[in-house]
Enzyme design. Sequence first.
Site, PDB file in Angstrom:
ATOM      1  N   ASP A  59     -10.010   0.317   1.888  1.00 45.41           N
ATOM      2  CA  ASP A  59      -9.066  -0.565   1.191  1.00 45.41           C
ATOM      3  C   ASP A  59      -8.053  -1.098   2.199  1.00 45.41           C
ATOM      4  O   ASP A  59      -6.842  -1.030   1.982  1.00 45.41           O
ATOM      5  CB  ASP A  59      -8.366   0.201   0.070  1.00 45.41           C
ATOM      6  CG  ASP A  59      -7.623  -0.705  -0.902  1.00 45.41           C
ATOM      7  OD1 ASP A  59      -8.031  -1.874  -1.062  1.00 45.41           O
ATOM      8  OD2 ASP A  59      -6.635  -0.237  -1.503  1.00 45.41           O
ATOM      9  N   ASN A  63      -1.628  -1.792   3.259  1.00 46.42           N
ATOM     10  CA  ASN A  63      -1.949  -0.438   3.705  1.00 46.42           C
ATOM     11  C   ASN A  63      -1.855  -0.287   5.221  1.00 46.42           C
ATOM     12  O   ASN A  63      -2.369   0.688   5.780  1.00 46.42           O
ATOM     13  CB  ASN A  63      -3.342  -0.033   3.213  1.00 46.42           C
ATOM     14  CG  ASN A  63      -3.318   0.423   1.770  1.00 46.42           C
ATOM     15  OD1 ASN A  63      -2.280   0.835   1.262  1.00 46.42           O
ATOM     16  ND2 ASN A  63      -4.459   0.352   1.106  1.00 46.42           N
ATOM     17  N   ASP A  86      -2.862   5.424   3.196  1.00 50.18           N
ATOM     18  CA  ASP A  86      -3.577   5.380   1.922  1.00 50.18           C
ATOM     19  C   ASP A  86      -5.089   5.257   2.082  1.00 50.18           C
ATOM     20  O   ASP A  86      -5.680   4.198   1.838  1.00 50.18           O
ATOM     21  CB  ASP A  86      -3.040   4.256   1.041  1.00 50.18           C
ATOM     22  CG  ASP A  86      -3.482   4.419  -0.416  1.00 50.18           C
ATOM     23  OD1 ASP A  86      -4.113   5.444  -0.727  1.00 50.18           O
ATOM     24  OD2 ASP A  86      -3.195   3.524  -1.228  1.00 50.18           O
TER      25      ASP A  86
END
Length: 336
Positions: free
Chosen positions: A207, A212, A229
Amino acid sequence: MSSHPYDALMPDVVLDALASVGLYGDGRLMALSSYENRVYQIHLEAAPGAAVGDTVVAKFYRPGRWSDAQILEEHAFAAELMAAEIPVVGALSLNGSTLHHFEGFSFSVSPKRGGRRPELDDASVLEWIGRFLARIHTVGNKQPFSHRPALDLQTFGYASRDVLAAGDYLPLDMSSRWHKAFEEAMLVAQNVFESVGDIHTLRLHGDCHPGNILWTPEGVEGAGPHFVDLDDARSGPAVQDLWMLLSGDRAQCTRQLGALVDGYEEFREFDRRELALIEPLRTLRLVHYSAWLAQRWKDPIFPVNFPWFGTSDYWKGQVDMLEEQTEAMQEAPLVA
């Protein structure tokens, strides 16, 4: 009125959970932006002789989403990356474990890391990020995930369709149109995957969007990107960790991609066949996002923040985007 498990996650429960692993908050607690999990920044009591205490980030995982084995596999991947001196923010080991349980919640604790979103119009920033993505993938290629799923047509595409169909989330006036657009898009996506041939898959961040990546400017200690994350870490093609960093028109995306790949290939060869997968992967993320909203709808925070989900206008927009993606997948891929 039905309740959600997170309704029980009050501030005193958060602080008591930290105390259960030997960390004691000084009362200052701030909720951080996160829809999937509940994440809190917590100031700890100062140690004897210290003026101030440390600040940590506690993540309380969404009940029922990942098994303990899947969460621990994410933590182990992060630990591998940190051991390779890659700037990833991973969970702290407390009392011999990175994963803890308290009153029905699974949680982890990480050090606080500051930073801002990276300037993705700057080629040097993209090259810097590309170098670290290559190093992440070098570690990710050492062994496969045993418990975490892959990102593919089934898990992000057809499984998402099944979630939406089973939950009756599509209004009658849009259901047949959406299903038709979905099937056409998936047929083209499958054709693209088949035309590209056998693509190597590895452990990914999964992701890797700009939110992030925390950026520290040059001249400051710890300058450069820090990746946070890994909650969506999965197996998949390397390009999955690159394409979400692209934005703008085709010319802009081409320049950005070129800088990313230039940095990437300082450490690892990039298979340019994967560039044809960018639009199919974007299509899968589009469908998966709708299913993600549907699966989270009983969480009170979702209807408040996504009130348009489920309306005919929402699904009309999804149909339009799927039709646009069907065309985009048939165009020549970006080059780098």
